[in-house]
Write an enzyme that holds these catalytic residues in place. Sequence first.
Site, PDB file in Angstrom:
ATOM      1  N   CYS A   1       0.805  -1.229   0.000  1.00  0.00           N
ATOM      2  CA  CYS A   1       0.000   0.000   0.000  1.00  0.00           C
ATOM      3  C   CYS A   1       0.833   1.272   0.000  1.00  0.00           C
ATOM      4  O   CYS A   1       0.281   2.369   0.087  1.00  0.00           O
ATOM      5  CB  CYS A   1      -0.967  -0.017   1.179  1.00  0.00           C
ATOM      6  SG  CYS A   1      -2.124  -1.405   1.096  1.00  0.00           S
TER       7      CYS A   1
ATOM      8  N   HIS B   1      -1.807   7.886   6.664  1.00  0.00           N
ATOM      9  CA  HIS B   1      -2.249   6.640   6.029  1.00  0.00           C
ATOM     10  C   HIS B   1      -3.642   6.314   6.543  1.00  0.00           C
ATOM     11  O   HIS B   1      -4.520   5.930   5.773  1.00  0.00           O
ATOM     12  CB  HIS B   1      -1.258   5.518   6.356  1.00  0.00           C
ATOM     13  CG  HIS B   1      -1.517   4.252   5.609  1.00  0.00           C
ATOM     14  ND1 HIS B   1      -1.528   4.200   4.232  1.00  0.00           N
ATOM     15  CD2 HIS B   1      -1.785   2.988   6.049  1.00  0.00           C
ATOM     16  CE1 HIS B   1      -1.784   2.953   3.844  1.00  0.00           C
ATOM     17  NE2 HIS B   1      -1.945   2.211   4.925  1.00  0.00           N
TER      18      HIS B   1
ATOM     19  N   HIS C   1      -9.752   2.779   0.992  1.00  0.00           N
ATOM     20  CA  HIS C   1      -8.330   2.474   0.771  1.00  0.00           C
ATOM     21  C   HIS C   1      -8.158   1.865  -0.614  1.00  0.00           C
ATOM     22  O   HIS C   1      -8.536   0.721  -0.860  1.00  0.00           O
ATOM     23  CB  HIS C   1      -7.859   1.496   1.843  1.00  0.00           C
ATOM     24  CG  HIS C   1      -6.372   1.277   1.850  1.00  0.00           C
ATOM     25  ND1 HIS C   1      -5.530   1.789   0.884  1.00  0.00           N
ATOM     26  CD2 HIS C   1      -5.570   0.600   2.713  1.00  0.00           C
ATOM     27  CE1 HIS C   1      -4.293   1.431   1.145  1.00  0.00           C
ATOM     28  NE2 HIS C   1      -4.281   0.715   2.266  1.00  0.00           N
TER      29      HIS C   1
END
Length: 393
Positions: free
Chosen positions: A152, A285, A322
């Site tokens: 990610c 994040h 996400h």
Amino acid sequence: MSGRILITGIGFITPIKPFQGVNEFWHALCSGQDLIKKTRLPLLEIDGEWPMAEISLSCITQTVQPEDKFQYLMKRALNMAIEDANLKDCSNIGFSMGTVLGNMLLKEKKLADAKNQKKEYCGEQDSLSNVTLQFSSLYNLNGPKYTVSTACTSGTDAIGIAARSILSGKTDIMIAGGADILSDFAIIGFHALQAITTDKVRPFDKNRSGLALGEGASFVVLESEKSAAKRNAKVYGRVMGYASRADANHLTGPHREGRGLAEAIDRAMGQSGVKPGDINYINAHGTGTVYNDLMETKAIKRVFGRLAYDIPISSTKSMLGHSLGAAGAIEAICCLLAIKNGIVPPTINFQECDPDCDLDYTPNIARNHHVKMAMSLSAGFGGQNSAIILGGA
């Protein structure tokens, strides 16, 4: 970074106001628009049956066939970035592509077709590196090519690697970013890890219960100062510093004290000569999982000390979900827009403070704030951690 790397074009497609332009996206984001919806899907076969599971997802609605969605979003985002930067000739431009799964929907379809036809499926032609090659050929991008798949952090790393490529003199212009879309493989995998929430995404909230998977494509045009001046290009901002560190802690779990992320932040700041007091905004994040948000809070405190409490932080994943390899690139653009507009977007769905997550997460309402320099943070499976610092033009 020694030398100025400018950002002269942006292009992105997200679940918020897809295909409607930068201003529409930014207004909706700062208004706290929530595109994450509860969905019931048959995920895992149990004793010959497919019981329904309730999860939260954020997807982009469009009219193309699902297996073509990845290419469609890639093309739209790349076209937007190229047109925004007013690039007339891409022949000497490089391409740095970040993705976790590539066109997994197409792979799943080919695998199902092969199974039905009792044939073997060879996925070599659908490899991640071939995605980069395909789009490089499509746009005649003959400069350096990089395929980045660092979980990610892929989108952030793709931009950082592209900036370094320009600094090293390999090329004057790079297009960099990332893309990923929803697929059965991704949804089932995160569901099996019990990482997907069935509730709203609540980053840093005491009652946070997990992330929502999203999708998107996002690219920026990076350019040397000399090249941008020669083209009289408009400038959104500049890449001040970038660093990537692996904490080598666990296959899926972050280091509980945020060791790797703190090192990435520290290295990015040291590389750029930026001091803790220079950072005016952090795009976290901020997945909404218990361990990530706590780890990220500890990492920020570890580097910034008492100054950590004075920096507005937000998680745009609370609205967008996400999007894996696209996330870091989307969030870098959010930092640029925060600098340009003097607004910090909110972390929505924030209801109850966690005593262990006690920083300023810009809860629920966007805030007018002079942002001169912003930092975007990314963390991923395998202990991947990256930080990129962006400054105004």
